[in-house]
Design an enzyme around this catalytic site. Structure first.
Site, PDB file in Angstrom:
ATOM      1  N   ASP A  92      -5.036  -2.681   5.770  1.00  0.00           N
ATOM      2  CA  ASP A  92      -6.468  -3.527   5.697  1.00  0.00           C
ATOM      3  C   ASP A  92      -5.961  -4.708   6.199  1.00  0.00           C
ATOM      4  O   ASP A  92      -5.025  -5.483   6.572  1.00  0.00           O
ATOM      5  CB  ASP A  92      -7.039  -3.744   4.190  1.00  0.00           C
ATOM      6  CG  ASP A  92      -8.380  -4.401   4.498  1.00  0.00           C
ATOM      7  OD1 ASP A  92      -8.953  -4.252   5.304  1.00  0.00           O
ATOM      8  OD2 ASP A  92      -8.651  -5.271   3.416  1.00  0.00           O
ATOM      9  N   SER A  93      -7.245  -5.609   6.933  1.00  0.00           N
ATOM     10  CA  SER A  93      -7.032  -6.545   7.832  1.00  0.00           C
ATOM     11  C   SER A  93      -7.162  -7.847   7.256  1.00  0.00           C
ATOM     12  O   SER A  93      -6.722  -8.798   7.951  1.00  0.00           O
ATOM     13  CB  SER A  93      -8.300  -6.574   8.768  1.00  0.00           C
ATOM     14  OG  SER A  93      -9.350  -6.596   8.073  1.00  0.00           O
ATOM     15  N   GLY A  94      -7.480  -7.749   5.658  1.00  0.00           N
ATOM     16  CA  GLY A  94      -7.453  -9.263   5.453  1.00  0.00           C
ATOM     17  C   GLY A  94      -8.921  -9.663   5.177  1.00  0.00           C
ATOM     18  O   GLY A  94      -9.367 -10.660   4.581  1.00  0.00           O
ATOM     19  N   GLY A  95      -9.976  -8.845   5.763  1.00  0.00           N
ATOM     20  CA  GLY A  95     -11.395  -8.787   5.489  1.00  0.00           C
ATOM     21  C   GLY A  95     -11.759  -8.835   4.058  1.00  0.00           C
ATOM     22  O   GLY A  95     -12.721  -9.575   3.682  1.00  0.00           O
ATOM     23  N   PHE A  96     -11.170  -7.994   3.222  1.00  0.00           N
ATOM     24  CA  PHE A  96     -11.553  -8.059   2.062  1.00  0.00           C
ATOM     25  C   PHE A  96     -11.034  -9.407   1.151  1.00  0.00           C
ATOM     26  O   PHE A  96     -11.741  -9.726   0.396  1.00  0.00           O
ATOM     27  CB  PHE A  96     -10.868  -6.857   1.161  1.00  0.00           C
ATOM     28  CG  PHE A  96     -11.459  -6.770  -0.390  1.00  0.00           C
ATOM     29  CD1 PHE A  96     -12.359  -6.366  -0.638  1.00  0.00           C
ATOM     30  CD2 PHE A  96     -10.545  -7.158  -1.258  1.00  0.00           C
ATOM     31  CE1 PHE A  96     -13.115  -6.217  -1.757  1.00  0.00           C
ATOM     32  CE2 PHE A  96     -11.060  -6.733  -2.634  1.00  0.00           C
ATOM     33  CZ  PHE A  96     -12.217  -6.500  -3.023  1.00  0.00           C
ATOM     34  N   ASP A 146     -13.082  -8.381   9.693  1.00  0.00           N
ATOM     35  CA  ASP A 146     -14.197  -8.258   9.398  1.00  0.00           C
ATOM     36  C   ASP A 146     -14.608  -9.534   8.283  1.00  0.00           C
ATOM     37  O   ASP A 146     -13.670  -9.951   7.722  1.00  0.00           O
ATOM     38  CB  ASP A 146     -14.908  -7.031   9.052  1.00  0.00           C
ATOM     39  CG  ASP A 146     -14.263  -6.557   7.574  1.00  0.00           C
ATOM     40  OD1 ASP A 146     -13.066  -6.952   7.284  1.00  0.00           O
ATOM     41  OD2 ASP A 146     -14.958  -5.768   6.921  1.00  0.00           O
ATOM     42  N   GLN A 194     -20.472  -3.255   8.821  1.00  0.00           N
ATOM     43  CA  GLN A 194     -20.881  -3.991   7.619  1.00  0.00           C
ATOM     44  C   GLN A 194     -22.644  -3.736   7.634  1.00  0.00           C
ATOM     45  O   GLN A 194     -23.173  -2.899   8.054  1.00  0.00           O
ATOM     46  CB  GLN A 194     -20.423  -5.251   7.728  1.00  0.00           C
ATOM     47  CG  GLN A 194     -18.845  -5.460   7.627  1.00  0.00           C
ATOM     48  CD  GLN A 194     -18.483  -5.485   6.116  1.00  0.00           C
ATOM     49  OE1 GLN A 194     -19.553  -5.337   5.286  1.00  0.00           O
ATOM     50  NE2 GLN A 194     -17.364  -5.326   5.681  1.00  0.00           N
ATOM     51  N   GLY A 221     -18.141  -3.229   2.933  1.00  0.00           N
ATOM     52  CA  GLY A 221     -19.142  -4.071   2.367  1.00  0.00           C
ATOM     53  C   GLY A 221     -19.785  -3.263   1.097  1.00  0.00           C
ATOM     54  O   GLY A 221     -20.936  -3.441   0.915  1.00  0.00           O
ATOM     55  N   ASP A 271     -10.114   4.745  -0.183  1.00  0.00           N
ATOM     56  CA  ASP A 271      -9.073   3.981  -0.988  1.00  0.00           C
ATOM     57  C   ASP A 271      -9.347   3.306  -1.978  1.00  0.00           C
ATOM     58  O   ASP A 271     -10.946   2.767  -2.132  1.00  0.00           O
ATOM     59  CB  ASP A 271      -8.112   3.182  -0.115  1.00  0.00           C
ATOM     60  CG  ASP A 271      -9.003   1.616   0.116  1.00  0.00           C
ATOM     61  OD1 ASP A 271     -10.018   1.904   0.882  1.00  0.00           O
ATOM     62  OD2 ASP A 271      -8.691   0.814  -0.372  1.00  0.00           O
ATOM     63  N   HIS A 340      -0.280   9.601 -13.438  1.00  0.00           N
ATOM     64  CA  HIS A 340      -1.104  10.500 -13.698  1.00  0.00           C
ATOM     65  C   HIS A 340      -2.399  10.131 -12.784  1.00  0.00           C
ATOM     66  O   HIS A 340      -3.168  11.022 -12.370  1.00  0.00           O
ATOM     67  CB  HIS A 340      -1.752  10.237 -14.999  1.00  0.00           C
ATOM     68  CG  HIS A 340      -2.945  10.951 -15.312  1.00  0.00           C
ATOM     69  ND1 HIS A 340      -2.984  12.463 -15.340  1.00  0.00           N
ATOM     70  CD2 HIS A 340      -4.100  10.371 -15.543  1.00  0.00           C
ATOM     71  CE1 HIS A 340      -4.323  12.650 -15.454  1.00  0.00           C
ATOM     72  NE2 HIS A 340      -4.883  11.657 -15.579  1.00  0.00           N
TER      73      HIS A 340
END
Length: 376
Positions: A92-96, A146, A194, A221, A271, A340
């Site tokens: 992931d890019s860091g957008g989150f 993003d 988005q 998003g 994910d 699990h």
RNA sequence: GGGGAGAUACCAAAGUGGCCAACUGGGGCGGACUGUAACUCCGCUGACUUCGUCUUCGUAGGUUCGAAUCCUGCUCUCCCCA
């Protein structure tokens, strides 16, 4: 990277496919365990491979950039060599983090200025350097940088935010196409659609992304505070526009029910931290519903944690023992629940593929959605 | 035998005349967690007919309009000296 659509469910939008990367094949629909800092928390690579049977895992640009840093990453020869995972990796890019660490950053047209959550130091992320960082990490699939806006954003905010995300996307594509992989295997870039919960914005975003003609697309998003029905309808809206012959990745989602509902609407990749984080906190997902292993009622239940489970922990450990471990904050408890849950999530998507290929997905899904949401 | 300290809710521990059904931890019980600042966070935790009432701070009595808090007896615990 190559994607081949295999089968489509006659009664829903569900489909199966096969993604081929230089680190191996991925059957879709697929769930990808999250390994933010280069580690799926609490789970060894061997367990991930042999027990969970993960086909691809995630890493995170922002977190790996801060620690251990790019110099180490490059010296290691990329994340695969660094963490000993030779199957595919997606970063992931860091957008989150633009969303989750909103208090620690400032957005401008040029990029995002983050104050490190570790030491407060400042770091400027731009679409260009985020592409470069992901080249250095060496992920097979890298994500566009993003802005992930909150699910409660107003139309006006969402519209402006989408504009920024789209301009950043074009810069990402340009930089990505001008640069080369560093470690001899190919990488691919997924745009992120988005638009919050607004249909016209989502359509616009999907059309814009599709026009860039990449090898796969992500829907971002969602599951960030909006009602779940809005999430489902946005998935439908976006998948209506995205090309059918390319994989679609719904970022950060979700519960087992969310995943089946999204598969039913044509999503191929998922994910989520839920199986690991909630697992560490004592939540166990099963075919028959959700167990809060901390609850008193399991204290003297000496049955296996999940008789239907596919991993060795399912038969090997009892509910009573795992409850004891979680209560006592023993590391082993977190490990068992994580293994699990991941094995369960991977079973779920594997079974979904079987049902899709048989043409029985829609009815199977309806039954499962009820069972999976049960509180045991 | 002599001297000293103390007994508070499941545990530990604040409180030393009214703002105390009693701070704070822990434990217990329940909940949350969705591209991971998370082995984290949030409630509840005397009883009941729960916007109120009743019974609690070793125990028995007393002082006071009013006591976990002041006084007296008793019981028990711990520490030091012999």
């Amino acid at each position: 990277m190559e994607f081949k659509l295999l089968n489509k469910d006659p009664k829903s939008g569900a489909r199966t496919g096969k993604l081929t990367t230089d680190h191996g094949e991925i059957q879709t629909p697929i769930f990808m365990p999250v390994g933010t800092l280069g580690s799926v928390k609490g789970v060894h690579q061997r367990e991930l491979r042999e027990d969970v049977d993960a086909e691809i895992i995630l890493g995170n640009t922002y977190h790996l950039y801060l620690r251990p840093g790019l110099e180490i990453m490059e010296q290691a020869g990329g994340l695969h060599k660094f963490n000993g995972w030779d199957r595919p990796i997606l970063t992931d890019s860091g957008g989150f983090q633009v969303f989750s660490l909103a208090d620690n950053r400032k957005l401008t047209e040029e990029g995002a200025m983050f104050r490190s959550h570790i030491d407060g130091s400042k770091h400027f992320f731009t679409p260009e350097n985020v592409m470069d960082i992901q080249r250095t990490i060496g992920a097979d699939i890298i994500m566009a940088f993003d802005e992930c806006p909150p699910g409660t954003a107003t139309y006006e905010y969402a519209k402006n935010s989408l504009g920024l995300t789209q301009r950043w996307l074009e810069r990402c594509v340009k930089r990505f196409d001008e640069t080369e992989p560093k470690y001899g295997y190919s990488q691919t870039l997924f745009p992120i659609v988005q638009g919050c919960v607004y249909k016209d914005l989502r359509i616009k975003a999907a059309e814009h992304a599709a026009a860039l003609d990449r090898e796969g697309y992500a829907i971002g998003g969602l599951a960030v505070g909006e009602p779940v029905e809005d999430m489902y309808s946005m998935i439908e809206v976006v998948n209506e526009v995205l090309p059918e012959d390319k994989p679609r990745y719904l970022m950060g989602v979700g519960t087992p029910v969310n995943i089946l509902e999204a598969i039913s609407r044509g999503v191929d990749m998922f994910d989520c931290v839920m199986p690991t984080r909630n697992g560490r906190n004592g939540m166990i997902f099963t075919q028959n519903g959700i167990i809060n292993i901390k609850n008193k009622k399991w204290a003297n239940d000496f049955s296996p944690i999940d008789p239907d489970g596919t991993s060795f922990v399912d038969q090997h450990y009892t509910k009573a023992y795992v409850r004891h471990l979680i209560h006592s904050k023993e590391l082993l408890g977190a490990q068992i629940c994580s293994i699990h849950n991941l094995a369960f999530y991977l079973w779920l998507v594997r079974e979904a593929r079987v049902q899709i290929n048989q043409g029985t997905f829609a009815s199977w899904k309806d039954v499962m959605v009820k069972r999976l949401a049960t509180r045991l």
